[in-house]
Design a protein around this motif. Structure first.
Motif, short mmCIF file in Angstrom:
data_model
loop_
_atom_site.label_atom_id
_atom_site.label_comp_id
_atom_site.label_asym_id
_atom_site.label_seq_id
_atom_site.Cartn_x
_atom_site.Cartn_y
_atom_site.Cartn_z
N ALA A 163 0.84 -1.21 0.00
CA ALA A 163 0.00 0.00 0.00
C ALA A 163 0.86 1.25 0.00
CB ALA A 163 -0.92 0.00 1.22
N GLY A 164 0.51 2.20 -0.87
CA GLY A 164 1.29 3.43 -0.93
C GLY A 164 0.56 4.53 -1.66
N VAL A 165 0.93 5.76 -1.34
CA VAL A 165 0.39 6.94 -2.01
C VAL A 165 1.56 7.88 -2.31
CG1 VAL A 165 -1.91 6.81 -0.99
CG2 VAL A 165 -0.09 8.06 0.21
N ALA A 166 1.31 8.90 -3.12
CA ALA A 166 2.38 9.82 -3.50
C ALA A 166 1.83 11.22 -3.71
CB ALA A 166 3.06 9.35 -4.78
N THR A 167 2.71 12.18 -3.53
CA THR A 167 2.44 13.55 -3.91
C THR A 167 3.72 14.11 -4.50
OG1 THR A 167 1.56 15.69 -3.15
CG2 THR A 167 3.09 14.58 -1.68
N PRO A 195 0.33 20.36 3.22
CA PRO A 195 0.98 19.70 4.35
C PRO A 195 0.33 18.39 4.76
CG PRO A 195 0.74 22.06 4.77
CD PRO A 195 -0.05 21.75 3.52
N ASP A 196 -1.01 18.33 4.69
CA ASP A 196 -1.69 17.09 5.05
C ASP A 196 -1.37 15.97 4.07
OD1 ASP A 196 -2.87 18.26 7.28
OD2 ASP A 196 -4.68 18.83 6.20
N ALA A 197 -1.30 16.30 2.78
CA ALA A 197 -0.96 15.29 1.78
C ALA A 197 0.48 14.83 1.96
CB ALA A 197 -1.17 15.85 0.37
N PHE A 198 1.38 15.77 2.22
CA PHE A 198 2.78 15.41 2.44
C PHE A 198 2.89 14.43 3.61
CE2 PHE A 198 7.09 15.76 3.87
CZ PHE A 198 7.85 16.08 2.74
N ASP A 199 2.26 14.78 4.73
CA ASP A 199 2.33 13.92 5.90
C ASP A 199 1.66 12.57 5.65
OD1 ASP A 199 3.56 16.04 7.11
OD2 ASP A 199 1.94 16.48 8.52
N ARG A 200 0.59 12.58 4.86
CA ARG A 200 -0.12 11.33 4.59
C ARG A 200 0.77 10.34 3.83
NH1 ARG A 200 -3.79 7.88 6.63
NH2 ARG A 200 -4.88 6.74 4.97
N VAL A 201 1.61 10.84 2.94
CA VAL A 201 2.53 9.96 2.23
C VAL A 201 3.46 9.25 3.23
CG1 VAL A 201 4.45 9.88 0.58
CG2 VAL A 201 2.44 11.29 0.10
N ILE A 202 3.97 9.99 4.19
CA ILE A 202 4.82 9.38 5.21
C ILE A 202 4.03 8.38 6.05
CG2 ILE A 202 6.34 9.83 7.17
CD1 ILE A 202 7.38 11.02 4.56
N HIS A 203 2.82 8.77 6.42
CA HIS A 203 2.01 7.89 7.27
C HIS A 203 1.67 6.58 6.57
CE1 HIS A 203 0.44 11.61 9.68
NE2 HIS A 203 1.66 11.24 10.04
N VAL A 204 1.20 6.65 5.33
CA VAL A 204 0.80 5.43 4.62
C VAL A 204 2.01 4.58 4.25
CG1 VAL A 204 -0.31 4.50 2.54
CG2 VAL A 204 -1.33 6.45 3.74
N ALA A 209 10.04 14.88 -2.26
CA ALA A 209 10.63 14.72 -0.93
C ALA A 209 9.86 13.73 -0.07
CB ALA A 209 10.70 16.08 -0.24
N ALA A 210 8.53 13.82 -0.07
CA ALA A 210 7.75 12.93 0.78
C ALA A 210 7.90 11.48 0.35
CB ALA A 210 6.27 13.33 0.75
N TYR A 211 7.79 11.23 -0.95
CA TYR A 211 7.86 9.87 -1.45
C TYR A 211 9.26 9.28 -1.21
CZ TYR A 211 6.59 5.91 -4.39
OH TYR A 211 6.31 4.65 -4.85
N CYS A 212 10.30 10.06 -1.52
CA CYS A 212 11.66 9.57 -1.32
C CYS A 212 11.93 9.28 0.16
CB CYS A 212 12.67 10.56 -1.86
SG CYS A 212 12.73 10.68 -3.66
N GLY A 235 -1.93 17.78 -3.92
CA GLY A 235 -2.35 16.71 -3.03
C GLY A 235 -1.85 15.36 -3.51
N LEU A 236 -2.52 14.31 -3.07
CA LEU A 236 -2.15 12.95 -3.47
C LEU A 236 -2.50 12.75 -4.94
CD1 LEU A 236 -3.42 10.97 -0.35
CD2 LEU A 236 -1.13 11.90 -0.78
N VAL A 237 -1.69 11.96 -5.63
CA VAL A 237 -1.88 11.79 -7.07
C VAL A 237 -2.55 10.45 -7.38
CG1 VAL A 237 0.14 13.20 -7.56
CG2 VAL A 237 0.39 10.72 -7.44
N GLY A 238 -3.19 10.39 -8.54
CA GLY A 238 -3.74 9.14 -9.05
C GLY A 238 -5.03 8.72 -8.39
N LYS A 239 -5.62 7.63 -8.92
CA LYS A 239 -6.88 7.12 -8.39
C LYS A 239 -6.73 6.59 -6.97
CE LYS A 239 -8.84 5.91 -12.92
NZ LYS A 239 -9.34 4.82 -13.78
N GLY A 240 -5.58 5.99 -6.69
CA GLY A 240 -5.35 5.51 -5.33
C GLY A 240 -5.30 6.66 -4.34
N GLY A 241 -4.66 7.77 -4.74
CA GLY A 241 -4.64 8.94 -3.88
C GLY A 241 -6.03 9.50 -3.65
#
Length: 300
Positions: free
Chosen positions: A90-94, A103-112, A151-154, A280-286
């Motif tokens: 499971a993963g998401v990206a921005t 900021p919420d999307a950035f943090d969500r990438v780290i959380h997920v 940055a968040a994804y990496c 924000g989060l990208v793609g259908k999964g986001g």
């Protein structure tokens, strides 16, 4: 390393509603595995489970919720009697400049991506110890090399790589194997969603070969399935990623130095024109992740 196969084994796949997770579930089911599918999209998960060969069931869960994941692990164990393989997919990206990111999307990438993988391991590891099983953590080329506007994804993928390597050292004597799966840009909803951003798409196209290509999904997932059969420590979805291991130590200075500065100067005018765009989060999964969280908090 010889293949042990997955015939009759119980495999848990998170993020199984689409993309890598869905196709991996199909490939493992075709090899005789019994599938437990976990994700946020109940209708999509049920569609995938109903279409698989053999025994499969699905659970709706947010991988960042420790209590829910513990409950799911218990239910999967009760349903199938054992758990042999867990794929933390499971993963998401921005994307975009750090200061322009939501900021919420950035943090969500780290959380997920990071904390969700840790919650997955915490929930399922006792069952894997009992079965002397295998945990595969899906990471990325982003774990090997930094990239501007990612940055968040990496950060999240570097984190899950380090977590998996540490966990391998802890549980190997108990018979549990831990692997890390690496993918470059692969044709999924996430990558197509990122490519909707003109600046990100152009920046990626200017990366050195072979990192600037989008690779087909099927052969990438076939390599991952083969790695699961071998209980591999490292699984490379594209052949050339193995070679990146030998040069990765040089990449931060190169990417963060002349290449990064040159490309960010080139992108600066376009970024300035889109400075008010919410990233924000990208793609259908986001989109599915954002919708699920909105529903949970009763946000209209």
């Amino acid at each position: 390393m010889s293949r042990q196969g997955v015939q009759g084994k119980v495999v848990v796949v998170t993020g199984a509603a689409r993309g890598v997770g869905e196709l991996l579930a199909r490939k493992l089911a075709a090899r005789g595995a019994r599938l437990a599918l976990v994700g946020l999209e109940p209708d999509e998960l049920e569609r995938v489970a109903a279409s698989l060969e053999g025994d499969a069931e699905c659970w709706t869960a947010d991988v960042t919720d420790r209590q829910t994941m513990a409950r799911v692990a218990g239910e999967v164990l009760a349903r199938f009697g054992r758990i042999d393989v867990v794929v933390a997919n499971a993963g998401v990206a921005t994307g975009g400049p750090f200061l322009d990111a939501d900021p919420d999307a950035f943090d969500r990438v780290i959380h997920v991506n990071l904390l969700g993988s840790i919650a997955t391991a915490r929930a399922f590891l006792p069952a894997l110890v009992a079965s002397r099983g295998y945990l595969l953590q899906i990471a990325s080329l982003a774990a090997m090399t930094p990239a501007p506007m990612m940055a968040a994804y990496c950060a999240s993928k570097s984190g899950v790589e380090a977590f998996a390597h540490s966990l391998r050292a802890e549980v190997g004597h108990q018979g549990v194997a831990v692997g890390v799966g690496y993918l470059s840009w692969t044709d999924t909803d996430m990558v197509r969603g990122a490519d909707e951003d003109d600046v990100l798409r152009e920046l990626r196209a200017r990366l050195p070969w072979p990192t600037n290509r989008t690779y087909p999904l099927e052969p990438a997932v076939e390599r991952i399935a083969a790695g699961i059969e071998r209980r591999s420590s490292h699984v490379y979805a594209q052949w050339w990623l193995r070679g990146m291991q030998s040069v990765r130590g040089y990449l931060p200075a190169f990417i963060g130095g002349p290449l990064g500065r040159r490309e960010m100067r080139r992108a600066a005018p376009a970024l300035a024109r889109g400075a008010t765009v919410r990233r924000g989060l990208v793609g259908k999964g986001g989109a599915a992740d954002e919708s699920a969280r909105a529903a949970e908090h009763h946000v209209p």
